[in-house]
Design a protein around this motif. Structure first.
Motif, PDB file in Angstrom:
ATOM      1  N   ASN A 264       0.842  -1.292   0.052  1.00 38.07           N
ATOM      2  CA  ASN A 264       0.013  -0.163  -0.080  1.00 38.07           C
ATOM      3  C   ASN A 264       1.004   1.331   0.034  1.00 38.07           C
ATOM      4  OD1 ASN A 264       0.899  -0.078   2.465  1.00 38.07           O
ATOM      5  ND2 ASN A 264      -0.952   0.177   3.514  1.00 38.07           N
ATOM      6  N   TYR A 265       2.169   1.133  -0.061  1.00 40.56           N
ATOM      7  CA  TYR A 265       3.152   2.415  -0.288  1.00 40.56           C
ATOM      8  C   TYR A 265       4.025   2.062  -1.234  1.00 40.56           C
ATOM      9  CZ  TYR A 265       6.413   5.805   1.147  1.00 40.56           C
ATOM     10  OH  TYR A 265       7.343   6.708   1.211  1.00 40.56           O
TER      11      TYR A 265
ATOM     12  N   SER B 264       5.893  -1.280  -0.253  1.00 44.94           N
ATOM     13  CA  SER B 264       6.085  -1.812   1.212  1.00 44.94           C
ATOM     14  C   SER B 264       4.444  -1.926   1.451  1.00 44.94           C
ATOM     15  CB  SER B 264       6.445  -0.853   2.041  1.00 44.94           C
ATOM     16  OG  SER B 264       6.688  -1.003   3.250  1.00 44.94           O
ATOM     17  N   THR B 265       4.338  -2.701   2.780  1.00 48.86           N
ATOM     18  CA  THR B 265       3.004  -3.053   3.376  1.00 48.86           C
ATOM     19  C   THR B 265       2.970  -2.529   4.807  1.00 48.86           C
ATOM     20  OG1 THR B 265       2.960  -5.075   1.871  1.00 48.86           O
ATOM     21  CG2 THR B 265       1.448  -4.882   3.603  1.00 48.86           C
ATOM     22  N   SER B 266       1.741  -1.785   4.956  1.00 49.79           N
ATOM     23  CA  SER B 266       1.612  -1.374   6.435  1.00 49.79           C
ATOM     24  C   SER B 266       1.736  -2.634   7.497  1.00 49.79           C
ATOM     25  CB  SER B 266       0.379  -0.525   6.581  1.00 49.79           C
ATOM     26  OG  SER B 266       0.417   0.379   6.032  1.00 49.79           O
TER      27      SER B 266
ATOM     28  N   THR C  59       4.189  -4.627   8.021  1.00 48.16           N
ATOM     29  CA  THR C  59       5.475  -5.310   8.348  1.00 48.16           C
ATOM     30  C   THR C  59       6.688  -4.105   7.914  1.00 48.16           C
ATOM     31  OG1 THR C  59       5.536  -5.447   5.775  1.00 48.16           O
ATOM     32  CG2 THR C  59       4.602  -7.244   7.099  1.00 48.16           C
ATOM     33  N   TYR C  60       6.230  -3.143   7.164  1.00 44.22           N
ATOM     34  CA  TYR C  60       7.257  -2.237   6.662  1.00 44.22           C
ATOM     35  C   TYR C  60       8.427  -2.797   6.346  1.00 44.22           C
ATOM     36  CZ  TYR C  60       3.473   0.329   9.341  1.00 44.22           C
ATOM     37  OH  TYR C  60       2.258   0.728   9.663  1.00 44.22           O
ATOM     38  N   LYS C  61       8.263  -3.845   5.531  1.00 48.38           N
ATOM     39  CA  LYS C  61       9.460  -4.427   4.730  1.00 48.38           C
ATOM     40  C   LYS C  61       9.344  -3.875   3.308  1.00 48.38           C
ATOM     41  CE  LYS C  61      10.970  -8.981   3.070  1.00 48.38           C
ATOM     42  NZ  LYS C  61      10.345 -10.399   3.394  1.00 48.38           N
ATOM     43  N   TYR C  62      10.669  -3.502   2.666  1.00 44.98           N
ATOM     44  CA  TYR C  62      10.616  -2.757   1.543  1.00 44.98           C
ATOM     45  C   TYR C  62      11.139  -3.970   0.428  1.00 44.98           C
ATOM     46  CZ  TYR C  62       9.276   1.891   3.306  1.00 44.98           C
ATOM     47  OH  TYR C  62       8.848   2.796   3.783  1.00 44.98           O
ATOM     48  N   ILE C  63      10.339  -3.870  -0.693  1.00 45.63           N
ATOM     49  CA  ILE C  63      11.060  -4.536  -1.790  1.00 45.63           C
ATOM     50  C   ILE C  63      11.230  -3.608  -3.050  1.00 45.63           C
ATOM     51  CG2 ILE C  63      10.724  -6.505  -3.398  1.00 45.63           C
ATOM     52  CD1 ILE C  63      10.654  -7.547  -0.688  1.00 45.63           C
TER      53      ILE C  63
END
Lengths: 113, 112
Positions: free
Chosen positions: B31-32, B93-95, B97-101
């Motif tokens: 979502n980001y 990135s996903t709210s 987890t806040y992991k970034y791909i």
């Protein structure tokens, strides 16, 4: 001056010799992260931390350790470096958990022979 | 696992023309979507970002569009200038987890 600093900036080492790359930020940021950058592979997240004592694995955590004992510091530890960890490493920080701009450090170029 | 594909890997345009870089993500919970610019020998810097509740965002010559149904987002640069020459990275990135791909990057060359 608000910044993210990394040390050392360049390091050549040998296989198996433990090393630590330090990362520090002076912006009171909660979120910190480590990335490695390799040609053709882009940026890959190694570990990230949402706050003191809270860390989690990114996409490529194998062979790395991190700790977050203080808010400002987030060191990256390679207990037994191998040649496939030769890379350009970036530390980054952002304001809070939640999606905010990440500020990157200047990078550390690591060569493992 | 989660994946972000980025195309093209290199892009050359004439000064003044437009440039478009496209990314596709695999995790529907993402979502980001930030875009970073990295000049030669420098660190990546955020140029624009978009959240999933918005379809388009503009900042002067730069715009990003998001199609959640198709799971892709694009960076548009209009009236390109030589200083736009750099490598551009998309990310997702996903709210929670806040992991970034990150994508693998696009090297943009603006020819004077």
């Amino acid at each position: 001056e608000a910044q993210v600093t990394q040390n050392p900036r360049y390091l050549i080492t040998v296989t198996g010799k433990k090393l630590t790359v330090t990362c520090s930020q002076n912006m009171n940021h909660e979120y910190m992260s480590w990335y490695r950058q390799d040609p053709g592979l882009g940026l890959r997240q190694i570990y990230y931390s949402m706050n003191v004592e809270v860390t989690d694995k990114g996409d490529v955590p194998e062979g790395y350790k991190v700790s977050r004992k203080e808010k400002r510091n987030f060191p990256l530890i390679l207990e037994s470096p191998s040649p496939n960890q030769t890379s350009l490493y970036f530390c980054a920080s952002s304001l809070s958990t939640g999606h905010y701009e990440q500020y990157f450090g200047p990078g550390t170029r690591l060569t493992v022979t | 696992g989660e994946n972000v594909e980025q195309h093209p890997s290199t892009l050359s345009v004439q000064e003044g023309d437009s440039a478009v870089i496209k990314c596709t993500y695999s995790d529907s919970a993402s979502n980001y979507f930030p875009w970073y610019k990295q000049e030669l020998g420098k660190r990546p810097q955020l140029i624009i970002d978009i959240r999933s509740n918005v379809g388009e965002k503009k900042d002067q010559r730069i715009a990003v569009t998001l199609n959640k149904t198709a799971k892709h987002f694009s960076l548009h640069i209009t009236e390109t200038q030589p200083e736009d020459s750099a490598v551009y990275f998309c990310a997702a990135s996903t709210s929670g987890t806040y992991k970034y791909i990150f994508g693998t990057g696009t090297r943009l060359k603006v020819l004077a």
